[in-house]
Design an enzyme around this catalytic site. Sequence first.
Site, mmCIF file in Angstrom:
data_model
loop_
_atom_site.group_PDB
_atom_site.id
_atom_site.type_symbol
_atom_site.label_atom_id
_atom_site.label_comp_id
_atom_site.label_asym_id
_atom_site.label_seq_id
_atom_site.Cartn_x
_atom_site.Cartn_y
_atom_site.Cartn_z
ATOM 1 N N PRO A 14 -25.323 112.834 111.344
ATOM 2 C CA PRO A 14 -25.676 114.259 111.330
ATOM 3 C C PRO A 14 -26.462 114.647 112.582
ATOM 4 C CG PRO A 14 -25.954 113.324 109.155
ATOM 5 C CD PRO A 14 -25.666 112.165 110.074
ATOM 6 N N TYR A 15 -27.335 113.749 113.060
ATOM 7 C CA TYR A 15 -28.057 114.006 114.316
ATOM 8 C C TYR A 15 -27.080 114.319 115.446
ATOM 9 C CZ TYR A 15 -30.277 112.795 118.778
ATOM 10 O OH TYR A 15 -30.693 112.807 120.096
#
Length: 305
Positions: free
Chosen positions: A138-139
Site C-alpha cells: 500500500p505504501y
Amino acid sequence: MRYVVTGAAGFIGSHLGEALAAAGHEVVGVDCFTDYYDPAEKEENARDLDVRRLDLAEQPLDLDGVDGVFHLAGRPGVRSFGDVFPLYLRGNVLSTQRVLEAAAAARVRVVLASSSSIYGEAEAYPTPEDAVPRPISPYGITKLAGEHLARAYAVGFGADAVVLRYFTVYGPRQRPDMFFRRVCEALLARSTFEIYGSGEQSRSFTYVGDAVAATIAAMERAPAGAVYNVGGGEEASMLEAIALLERISGRSLDTRRVDAARGDVARTKADVSRIRDALGWEPRTTLADGLSAMWSWASGRLPAA
Ligand SMILES: NC(=O)c1ccc[n+]([C@@H]2O[C@H](COP(=O)([O-])OP(=O)(O)OC[C@H]3O[C@@H](n4cnc5c(N)ncnc54)[C@H](O)[C@@H]3O)[C@@H](O)[C@H]2O)c1
C-alpha cells in the site's frame, strides 16, 4: 535561492536542508513531527534548521517569495497494510496533492520524493524508469499516486514537477525502522537480530549524501516533468550487508530468521543511466564507506554494550 523543504525534520530532509544551507541557500523547513518514530529524534535531526510545525494534510503552505519546494514529507515504510492505511493516504496522497496545488498556484518547481517501491517486483533488473509500475505494498501504491498527481497537475495547471525514485537510502540519522539502523543497534546492544525471510533479498543501497546531491541537481537542472531513479551503485543482499557491518564494527551479529514481511520485494536494482546522462549525477559513495559513516554515527549516539 529560498527553498522550502517538507519533511525537514526527517532522515533525508534534514540532510538536504543542511546541504542547501551550506551551499548558501535560505531554507524554510516544514514538518509536523509525526509519531511514526520518536519525534524527539526528529527534534535532534532538525537542531540546526529552521523548521516550522505545519501539517501539510490540513494547513496551508505559504510559498510567497519561495523559489522551489523539495517535497520529502511523507509516511514511509512498506508495512502499510491494515489499519494504518489511512495514515498512508494522508501522508503520501492528500499531503502531496495539497503541496502540488500550492506550488502550481505559486508557479514554483516541486521536486517530489518517490520510491523504488513503485516498481514492486520489477519486470527487469537493473530497472529503468519506464518499467511498468506494479507496487506490492500500500505504501508503494500511495507513492505512485503522488507521481500521478504530479503529472495531473502538470497537464492540468502547468505545474513544474520533477519526480525522484529513491532506492533504500542509508547513512547517519537513518530511520529506526530501517534495516541498517536495526543491525547497528543490535550489534551495539549485542541483541538478537531478526532477519525477515531468507536474507537473500538485495537492494541498491543509496548513501544519503548521494541522494541529497541528486535531489539538489534535480531542482537546479532537470527538465520539467522528468522522472529519475536515484539508486546506489552496488547491489548487496541483506546477508552481505550484515557481513560488511560485522567487519566494520568488529562484532558479530546473532541472528534469527522470521517470516518475510508482506510488501517487501525480493530485489531492487536501479538503472541510473537516465539521471547520469541528464544531470551528470551518479552514486559516489561505496557501501563500505557509507556503512562506516553510519556505524560511527550509530555507535557515537547509542551507548555501547
Ligand atoms: N529512506 C528511504 O530509503 C526512502 C526510500 C524511498 C523513498 N523515500 C521517501 O523519501 C521521503 C523521506 O523519507 P525519510 O526516510 O527521510 O522519512 P522520515 O519519516 O524520516 O521523514 C519524513 C518526514 O515527513 C514528516 N511528515 C509526514 N507527514 C507530514 C505532514 N502531513 N505534514 C508535515 N510533515 C509530515 C514526518 O514527521 C517526517 O519527519 C519520504 O517521502 C519517503 O517516502 C525514502
